[in-house]
Scaffold this motif. Structure first.
Motif, PDB file in Angstrom:
ATOM      1  N   SER A 181       1.035  -1.141   0.149  1.00  0.00           N
ATOM      2  CA  SER A 181       0.064  -0.088  -0.076  1.00  0.00           C
ATOM      3  C   SER A 181       0.785   1.280  -0.013  1.00  0.00           C
ATOM      4  O   SER A 181       0.443   2.279  -0.246  1.00  0.00           O
ATOM      5  N   LEU A 182       2.074   1.083   0.529  1.00  0.00           N
ATOM      6  CA  LEU A 182       3.134   2.249   0.332  1.00  0.00           C
ATOM      7  C   LEU A 182       4.087   2.312  -0.873  1.00  0.00           C
ATOM      8  O   LEU A 182       5.079   2.675  -0.988  1.00  0.00           O
ATOM      9  N   SER A 183       3.652   1.620  -1.886  1.00  0.00           N
ATOM     10  CA  SER A 183       4.378   1.054  -3.112  1.00  0.00           C
ATOM     11  C   SER A 183       5.779   0.408  -2.623  1.00  0.00           C
ATOM     12  O   SER A 183       6.637   0.772  -3.236  1.00  0.00           O
ATOM     13  N   PHE A 184       5.523  -0.164  -1.662  1.00  0.00           N
ATOM     14  CA  PHE A 184       6.835  -1.015  -1.369  1.00  0.00           C
ATOM     15  C   PHE A 184       7.959  -0.013  -0.662  1.00  0.00           C
ATOM     16  O   PHE A 184       9.002  -0.339  -0.771  1.00  0.00           O
ATOM     17  N   LYS A 185       7.711   1.104  -0.261  1.00  0.00           N
ATOM     18  CA  LYS A 185       8.691   1.907   0.183  1.00  0.00           C
ATOM     19  C   LYS A 185       8.629   2.193   1.837  1.00  0.00           C
ATOM     20  O   LYS A 185       7.514   2.198   2.285  1.00  0.00           O
ATOM     21  N   ILE A 186       9.564   2.432   2.289  1.00  0.00           N
ATOM     22  CA  ILE A 186       9.685   2.718   3.556  1.00  0.00           C
ATOM     23  C   ILE A 186       9.465   4.399   3.889  1.00  0.00           C
ATOM     24  O   ILE A 186       9.610   4.909   3.010  1.00  0.00           O
ATOM     25  N   THR A 187       9.015   4.774   5.125  1.00  0.00           N
ATOM     26  CA  THR A 187       8.859   5.994   5.584  1.00  0.00           C
ATOM     27  C   THR A 187       9.879   6.408   6.482  1.00  0.00           C
ATOM     28  O   THR A 187      10.255   5.264   7.123  1.00  0.00           O
ATOM     29  N   PRO A 188       9.977   7.689   6.907  1.00  0.00           N
ATOM     30  CA  PRO A 188      10.974   8.154   8.098  1.00  0.00           C
ATOM     31  C   PRO A 188      10.402   7.643   9.441  1.00  0.00           C
ATOM     32  O   PRO A 188      11.099   7.198  10.036  1.00  0.00           O
ATOM     33  N   GLU A 189       8.880   7.554   9.356  1.00  0.00           N
ATOM     34  CA  GLU A 189       8.298   6.995  10.600  1.00  0.00           C
ATOM     35  C   GLU A 189       8.556   5.664  11.097  1.00  0.00           C
ATOM     36  O   GLU A 189       8.947   5.058  11.826  1.00  0.00           O
ATOM     37  N   LEU A 190       8.429   4.994   9.817  1.00  0.00           N
ATOM     38  CA  LEU A 190       8.838   3.459   9.815  1.00  0.00           C
ATOM     39  C   LEU A 190      10.068   3.152  10.381  1.00  0.00           C
ATOM     40  O   LEU A 190      10.250   2.199  11.117  1.00  0.00           O
ATOM     41  N   LEU A 191      11.103   4.033   9.498  1.00  0.00           N
ATOM     42  CA  LEU A 191      12.309   3.905   9.876  1.00  0.00           C
ATOM     43  C   LEU A 191      12.828   4.370  11.201  1.00  0.00           C
ATOM     44  O   LEU A 191      13.599   3.423  12.025  1.00  0.00           O
TER      45      LEU A 191
END
Ligand code: PMP
Ligand code: GLU
Length: 408
Positions: free
Chosen positions: A148-158
């Protein structure tokens, strides 16, 4: 006599990309007409002018050891490439040449990991990252980069995964296996977190030239001197010039760490093959024309394969913007009824659905794919479209027929 293998080696999984490819080759040898979407390597031959330069080097007797970390002339060509393509200035003392990007990555993990250090790896990931981290005494820590995030991480997830033991983050854009490409702003936001908590980022950019849809590749190292000082950039001639078998990759980063990697390499492999280094200079300094030809062909295949996959009941695939993989979602097929049907038809059970489904495709459709579980997602299978359109059509027709039967 008991084998007494080391605990370290026993904890390592074999490379499943090569494993599935080997299985497909074996079946082909036995006379079965297999369509393989497994191993990711361009199906084009290495351009002649690159081959000629290796032949020329051989004929001139360039067949001896070179400095273990590569010849100066190649390091200079790599420095120029970084300036030209990535707006990065590296001195040749900040560049090391190795036997493929896989080797460059292993050198890096060996150089930075102490026992118990954590290396953050966004999942889905390329199969070798976690295993190389483990081999280097590190602990892989995964972040789920959801579809759902186009397989990308976000700063929050990191940020949620960072601990006092965090040593590095692995970034791979364009990505194997998802084909996603990070935008400039997304990378900048991640760079801020890396600098705030101060750890390494390993940026694997081997697919930088295979990028579609008007997308632009940015190296995370290029945003500031601060982030450059925390980045190890990895690249190779393998995918860009269709030179996978030549085994030549490279890395750039701060001098001290590059020197440590060179020391390690000098004790393990010595130099990458002498005349391959000469051919790599020709490749890196050469025209972009050959890359663009290959890229246009991949682009056609990309559109075709994703369009066809999305017309098959039970399969879904988001459009990849880079590399040459379609990461196909098989969630809707993972029902108790379908599992039972598959297990009874191929007399196999497997707790991983993507493995079971891949085995099924191989047995019933004679199509080889790589199970998503090996890339950190059991909801997917990976199809490499680095094969002819004709093969793609044949393979997808077969998958479609087998799934339609399963769904009856
Ligand atoms: N990184 C990624 C993301 C890859 O897909 C590959 C492909 N094998 C490599 C590194 C290794 O490349 P090389 O063949 O140059 O070792
Ligand atoms: N990178 C390719 C792949 O993922 C080559 C195989 C490998 O190095 O794992 O299929």
């Amino acid at each position: 006599m008991p084998m007494n293998l080391s605990k370290r080696i026993l904890s390592i999984a074999p490379s499943s990309t090569f494993g599935m490819e080997a299985k497909a080759k074996e079946m082909r040898k036995a006379g079965i007409d297999i369509v393989s979407f497994t191993v990711g390597e361009p199906d084009f031959d290495t351009p002649d002018y690159i081959k000629d330069s290796a032949i020329d080097a051989l004929k001139k007797g360039f067949t001896k050891y070179t400095p273990a970390s590569g010849i100066d002339e190649l390091k200079e060509a790599i420095s120029s490439k970084f300036k030209r393509d990535n707006n990065l200035v590296y001195d040749k003392s900040e560049v090391i040449v190795s036997c493929g990007a896989k080797h460059s990555l292993y050198n890096i993990f060996q150089a930075i990991c102490n026992e118990g250090d954590e290396v953050i790896i966004p999942a889905p990931y390329w199969v070798s990252y976690p295993e190389q981290v483990k081999m280097s005494g590190g602990i892989p820590i995964f972040i789920d980069a959801d579809e759902s995030l186009s397989f990308k991480i976000t700063p929050e997830l990191l940020e949620k995964k960072i601990t006092s033991k965090t040593k590095a983050l692995v970034m791979n854009s364009p990505s194997n296996p998802t084909g996603m490409v990070y935008d400039k702003e997304e990378l900048k936001a991640l760079a801020e977190i890396i600098l705030k908590y101060d750890f390494w980022v390993i940026s694997d950019e081997v697919y930088e030239k295979l990028i579609y849809n008007g997308k632009i590749h940015y190296s995370i190292a290029s945003f500031s001197e601060q982030i450059k000082a925390r980045t190890l950039v990895v690249n190779a001639v393998s995918k860009t010039y269709s030179m996978t078998g030549w085994r030549l990759g490279y890395a750039a980063g701060p001098k001290a760490i590059v020197k440590a990697m060179a020391n390690f390499q000098s004790q393990v492999t010595s130099n990458p093959t002498s005349f391959v280094q000469k051919a790599a200079i020709t490749a890196i300094n050469g025209p972009e024309e050959t890359i663009n030809k290959m890229k246009n062909e991949f682009d056609k295949r990309r559109k075709y394969i994703v369009d066809r996959v999305n017309k098959i009941n039970g399969l879904r695939c988001i459009m990849p913007n880079g590399a040459f993989y379609a990461f196909v979602n098989i969630l809707e097929l993972n029902t108790p009824e379908i599992r039972k049907k598959i297990e009874s038809e191929i007399a196999q059970t497997n707790k991983n659905f993507s493995t079971l489904f891949s085995e099924y495709l191989l047995a019933k459709a004679n199509v080889a794919v790589v199970p998503g579980v090996d890339f950190g997602s059991d909801l997917h299978i990976r199809l490499s479209y680095a094969t002819s359109l004709e093969n793609i059509k044949k393979g997808i027709d077969r998958i479609e027929a087998v799934i339609n039967k399963l769904l009856l």
